[in-house]
Write an enzyme that holds these catalytic residues in place. Sequence first.
Site, PDB file in Angstrom:
ATOM      1  N   GLY A  45       0.806  -1.227   0.000  1.00  0.00           N
ATOM      2  CA  GLY A  45       0.000   0.000   0.000  1.00  0.00           C
ATOM      3  C   GLY A  45       0.834   1.269   0.000  1.00  0.00           C
ATOM      4  N   LYS A  46       2.157   1.139   0.196  1.00  0.00           N
ATOM      5  CA  LYS A  46       2.970   2.360   0.301  1.00  0.00           C
ATOM      6  C   LYS A  46       2.923   3.193  -0.990  1.00  0.00           C
ATOM      7  CE  LYS A  46       7.196   4.478   1.592  1.00  0.00           C
ATOM      8  NZ  LYS A  46       8.562   4.481   1.959  1.00  0.00           N
ATOM      9  N   GLU A  95      13.368  19.083 -18.818  1.00  0.00           N
ATOM     10  CA  GLU A  95      14.500  19.066 -17.903  1.00  0.00           C
ATOM     11  C   GLU A  95      15.352  17.826 -18.155  1.00  0.00           C
ATOM     12  OE1 GLU A  95      13.958  17.616 -13.836  1.00  0.00           O
ATOM     13  OE2 GLU A  95      11.839  18.139 -14.044  1.00  0.00           O
ATOM     14  N   CYS A 129      10.208  20.838 -13.493  1.00  0.00           N
ATOM     15  CA  CYS A 129       8.920  20.515 -14.138  1.00  0.00           C
ATOM     16  C   CYS A 129       8.193  21.751 -14.665  1.00  0.00           C
ATOM     17  CB  CYS A 129       8.019  19.787 -13.147  1.00  0.00           C
ATOM     18  SG  CYS A 129       8.812  18.395 -12.371  1.00  0.00           S
ATOM     19  N   THR A 171       8.052   7.378  -7.889  1.00  0.00           N
ATOM     20  CA  THR A 171       7.435   8.627  -8.360  1.00  0.00           C
ATOM     21  C   THR A 171       7.974   9.046  -9.729  1.00  0.00           C
ATOM     22  OG1 THR A 171       9.005  10.002  -7.099  1.00  0.00           O
ATOM     23  CG2 THR A 171       6.948   9.458  -6.011  1.00  0.00           C
ATOM     24  N   SER A 221      11.084  19.113  -0.777  1.00  0.00           N
ATOM     25  CA  SER A 221      10.387  19.359  -2.053  1.00  0.00           C
ATOM     26  C   SER A 221       8.881  19.480  -1.831  1.00  0.00           C
ATOM     27  CB  SER A 221      10.716  18.277  -3.084  1.00  0.00           C
ATOM     28  OG  SER A 221      10.086  17.058  -2.787  1.00  0.00           O
ATOM     29  N   HIS A 262       0.215  20.269 -11.080  1.00  0.00           N
ATOM     30  CA  HIS A 262       1.377  19.431 -11.387  1.00  0.00           C
ATOM     31  C   HIS A 262       1.320  18.253 -10.419  1.00  0.00           C
ATOM     32  CE1 HIS A 262       5.344  17.905 -11.927  1.00  0.00           C
ATOM     33  NE2 HIS A 262       5.666  18.141 -10.664  1.00  0.00           N
ATOM     34  N   LYS A 267      -1.249  11.544  -4.380  1.00  0.00           N
ATOM     35  CA  LYS A 267      -1.621  11.872  -3.007  1.00  0.00           C
ATOM     36  C   LYS A 267      -1.305  13.339  -2.707  1.00  0.00           C
ATOM     37  CE  LYS A 267      -3.337  10.264   0.857  1.00  0.00           C
ATOM     38  NZ  LYS A 267      -2.708   9.156   1.598  1.00  0.00           N
ATOM     39  N   LYS A 271      -3.841  16.276  -1.385  1.00  0.00           N
ATOM     40  CA  LYS A 271      -3.526  17.151  -0.242  1.00  0.00           C
ATOM     41  C   LYS A 271      -3.544  18.621  -0.659  1.00  0.00           C
ATOM     42  CE  LYS A 271      -0.707  13.823   2.299  1.00  0.00           C
ATOM     43  NZ  LYS A 271       0.585  13.537   2.912  1.00  0.00           N
ATOM     44  N   ASN A 341       4.762  10.555 -12.823  1.00  0.00           N
ATOM     45  CA  ASN A 341       5.194  11.937 -13.012  1.00  0.00           C
ATOM     46  C   ASN A 341       5.904  12.064 -14.356  1.00  0.00           C
ATOM     47  OD1 ASN A 341       5.968  14.568 -12.732  1.00  0.00           O
ATOM     48  ND2 ASN A 341       7.200  14.280 -10.881  1.00  0.00           N
ATOM     49  N   SER A 375      10.701  22.384  -9.344  1.00  0.00           N
ATOM     50  CA  SER A 375      11.613  22.541  -8.210  1.00  0.00           C
ATOM     51  C   SER A 375      12.692  23.562  -8.516  1.00  0.00           C
ATOM     52  CB  SER A 375      12.248  21.191  -7.882  1.00  0.00           C
ATOM     53  OG  SER A 375      11.269  20.325  -7.377  1.00  0.00           O
TER      54      SER A 375
HETATM   55  N1  CAA Z   1       0.008   1.973   3.212  1.00  0.00           N
HETATM   56  C1  CAA Z   1      -0.498   3.219   3.023  1.00  0.00           C
HETATM   57  N2  CAA Z   1       0.251   4.344   3.128  1.00  0.00           N
HETATM   58  C2  CAA Z   1       1.566   4.187   3.420  1.00  0.00           C
HETATM   59  C3  CAA Z   1       2.149   2.920   3.651  1.00  0.00           C
HETATM   60  C4  CAA Z   1       1.300   1.785   3.533  1.00  0.00           C
HETATM   61  N3  CAA Z   1       1.770   0.566   3.698  1.00  0.00           N
HETATM   62  N4  CAA Z   1       3.447   3.111   3.917  1.00  0.00           N
HETATM   63  C5  CAA Z   1       3.684   4.450   3.882  1.00  0.00           C
HETATM   64  N5  CAA Z   1       2.549   5.083   3.572  1.00  0.00           N
HETATM   65  C6  CAA Z   1       2.353   6.525   3.383  1.00  0.00           C
HETATM   66  C7  CAA Z   1       3.060   7.371   4.409  1.00  0.00           C
HETATM   67  O1  CAA Z   1       2.286   7.460   5.607  1.00  0.00           O
HETATM   68  C8  CAA Z   1       3.170   8.681   3.676  1.00  0.00           C
HETATM   69  O2  CAA Z   1       1.911   9.313   3.694  1.00  0.00           O
HETATM   70  P1  CAA Z   1       1.759  10.809   4.270  1.00  0.00           P
HETATM   71  O3  CAA Z   1       2.733  11.655   3.529  1.00  0.00           O
HETATM   72  O4  CAA Z   1       0.349  11.145   3.970  1.00  0.00           O
HETATM   73  O5  CAA Z   1       2.072  10.723   5.719  1.00  0.00           O
HETATM   74  C9  CAA Z   1       3.388   8.244   2.224  1.00  0.00           C
HETATM   75  O6  CAA Z   1       3.013   6.883   2.146  1.00  0.00           O
HETATM   76  C10 CAA Z   1       4.847   8.391   1.749  1.00  0.00           C
HETATM   77  O7  CAA Z   1       5.652   7.662   2.638  1.00  0.00           O
HETATM   78  P2  CAA Z   1       6.906   8.321   3.370  1.00  0.00           P
HETATM   79  O8  CAA Z   1       6.500   9.515   4.137  1.00  0.00           O
HETATM   80  O9  CAA Z   1       7.600   7.197   4.098  1.00  0.00           O
HETATM   81  O10 CAA Z   1       7.797   8.921   2.226  1.00  0.00           O
HETATM   82  P3  CAA Z   1       8.903   8.222   1.339  1.00  0.00           P
HETATM   83  O11 CAA Z   1      10.149   8.090   2.092  1.00  0.00           O
HETATM   84  O12 CAA Z   1       8.361   7.020   0.685  1.00  0.00           O
HETATM   85  O13 CAA Z   1       9.122   9.346   0.222  1.00  0.00           O
HETATM   86  C11 CAA Z   1       8.617  11.028  -1.361  1.00  0.00           C
HETATM   87  C12 CAA Z   1       8.053   9.935  -0.488  1.00  0.00           C
HETATM   88  C13 CAA Z   1       9.304  12.077  -0.487  1.00  0.00           C
HETATM   89  C14 CAA Z   1       7.515  11.675  -2.133  1.00  0.00           C
HETATM   90  C15 CAA Z   1       9.660  10.395  -2.332  1.00  0.00           C
HETATM   91  O14 CAA Z   1       8.993   9.477  -3.157  1.00  0.00           O
HETATM   92  C16 CAA Z   1      10.374  11.410  -3.197  1.00  0.00           C
HETATM   93  O15 CAA Z   1      11.371  11.986  -2.790  1.00  0.00           O
HETATM   94  N6  CAA Z   1       9.874  11.645  -4.459  1.00  0.00           N
HETATM   95  C17 CAA Z   1      10.478  12.594  -5.396  1.00  0.00           C
HETATM   96  C18 CAA Z   1      10.245  14.030  -4.982  1.00  0.00           C
HETATM   97  C19 CAA Z   1       8.820  14.465  -5.149  1.00  0.00           C
HETATM   98  O16 CAA Z   1       8.028  13.865  -5.861  1.00  0.00           O
HETATM   99  N7  CAA Z   1       8.469  15.595  -4.508  1.00  0.00           N
HETATM  100  C20 CAA Z   1       7.156  16.169  -4.639  1.00  0.00           C
HETATM  101  C21 CAA Z   1       7.181  17.678  -4.610  1.00  0.00           C
HETATM  102  S1  CAA Z   1       8.453  18.299  -5.694  1.00  0.00           S
HETATM  103  C22 CAA Z   1       7.724  18.386  -7.236  1.00  0.00           C
HETATM  104  O17 CAA Z   1       6.556  18.378  -7.367  1.00  0.00           O
HETATM  105  C23 CAA Z   1       8.621  18.445  -8.435  1.00  0.00           C
HETATM  106  C24 CAA Z   1       8.708  17.099  -9.021  1.00  0.00           C
HETATM  107  O18 CAA Z   1       7.899  16.736  -9.869  1.00  0.00           O
HETATM  108  C25 CAA Z   1       9.773  16.199  -8.597  1.00  0.00           C
END
Ligand code: CAA
Length: 501
Positions: A45-46, A95, A129, A171, A221, A262, A267, A271, A341, A375
């Site tokens: 589910g993550k 990019e 982006c 992602t 980010s 974007h 999720k 939000k 993405n 970003s």
């Molecule tokens: N079932 C359901 N949910 C679960 C779960 C499970 N088994 N395990 C974890 N989750 C949830 C967590 O609770 C969390 O939810 P919330 O944020 O609502 O609390 C979510 O899954 C993500 O889990 P983590 O907080 O543990 O985060 P992660 O370490 O997996 O990293 C991330 C997530 C930071 C987005 C990472 O994937 C990342 O760095 N991605 C690239 C950067 C990015 O996309 N940034 C977004 C903004 S920047 C932008 O928009 C420009 C761009 O395009 C890059």
Amino acid sequence: MPSYKNNSECKGWPKDVGIIAIEVYFPSEYVDQGELETFDGVSKGKYTVGLGQTKMGFSSDLEDINSLCLTALSHLMERTGVGYENIGRLEVGTETIVDKSKSVKSVLMQLFEDSGNTDVEGIDTTNACYGGTAALINAVNWVESSSWDGRYAVVVAGDIAVYAKGAARPTGGAGAVAMLIGPHAPLVLESGLRSSHMCHVYDFYKPDLSSEYPVVDGKLSIQCYLSALDACYRTFSRKANARKDSAASPMSLEEMDALLFHSPFCKLVQKSVGRLAFNDFLNASVEEVPRTYHGLEAFRDKKLEDTYFDKDVEKAFLSYSQDIFLKKTKPSLLLATQVGNMYTPSLYGGLASFISNNTGESLAGKRVLLFSYGSGLAATMFSLRITDDVGPGSRLSELVSSLSDLHSRLNSRTEVQPHVFAETMKLREETHHKAPYTPVGKVESLFPGTWYLTQIDEAHRRQYKRRPLISINNASSVSSSSSNLVKESEFMSTDLLPQDV
Ligand code: CAA
């Protein structure tokens, strides 16, 4: 087909400038995010629930940024029937850099060769982006300027979004969008309402030019994305309110029929809808709060800048905005959840998804709010007004019909196992910027009509071919006769394929 051929009917100052046609290209192969959870050994589910992602599109070594953009542009020109001689500006947002000097736009000029048209302004724009939005703004500004010569502009946004192994990898995604820009558009950019927010931040950047992967601070980010959203909405609202008379109610989400973002992962978009509702709540008058936000009064003293990771605020406004999200945003997340993405095309893939999940009648007269984020950071919020003209042969009905195959095209992709995806990422890592190099991916796995890389020679010059194409909506097809592109007609004669793109 409506007459796209030229803008000769347009006398005087161009009216209703905006997006006339949209073409989306995504790779023919994907990995299932549920399977990826198991393969990566993360909790079930993550990726699917926590990030809201279903499938992730990716490309083999056959595709690079030039081929993605060649494909999207070819399809746009074929579907609309606009001749290359009728394009006066071509802007690329990306990019994904394969050359520090030579633009993707210059590669795309090969498609113009048969038309003899080299009088085409515009080059590439880069900032994570955001490049696609910068390209769109440039194109619209050109049509609205004294430099306009009556021809169309085209915007191409494309990227290959890949991350190193780890939390960010799910992602990723890949794709390209091409958009025809001109007057009398069915999607008109509302003038005077654009708001931007630009700052210097190291939230996501690509300092290692020998790697496709970014350096990313995931948490920062997200904070940057949400703070840019707040800032853009604040300025957008101020500009919108300045146009109203004093008795009118202030700008709120009520005014918009659709909210598009974007989408780095779905999720965060959900939000973001909650976040805009929280903004409206903080802006609401004392009398309004108990009427519209009953039960949320306790959050009235909260400050935007203290609440990026405040789970109580997030939960309360996610719940409050649930219906708004379902009605105004979810229809735009088709490509975001199914492909991932796409970076610069992400917002415009959202626009295409939104249109494909509607009819001309349900779109007519609607207003759409769009938020673009790149970003580093650059962000803009702007709005579109959809035309009322939805009659047979109208540009709106043509736009809707051109995107009606999005679901079937997504369903016609091939699923590959996560270990194959991981091997492909490894191959891309090992061969990135290698010269000379001949790609080893399977051409048969590409959609018909897809351009692909055939060879990088010892001087890093890239050559491309195209998979045979049947036709798109019976529109005329283009042929190209440059040194690097194989003529489509030569290619099409013997090997017609059953699947339309
Ligand atoms: N079932 C359901 N949910 C679960 C779960 C499970 N088994 N395990 C974890 N989750 C949830 C967590 O609770 C969390 O939810 P919330 O944020 O609502 O609390 C979510 O899954 C993500 O889990 P983590 O907080 O543990 O985060 P992660 O370490 O997996 O990293 C991330 C997530 C930071 C987005 C990472 O994937 C990342 O760095 N991605 C690239 C950067 C990015 O996309 N940034 C977004 C903004 S920047 C932008 O928009 C420009 C761009 O395009 C890059």
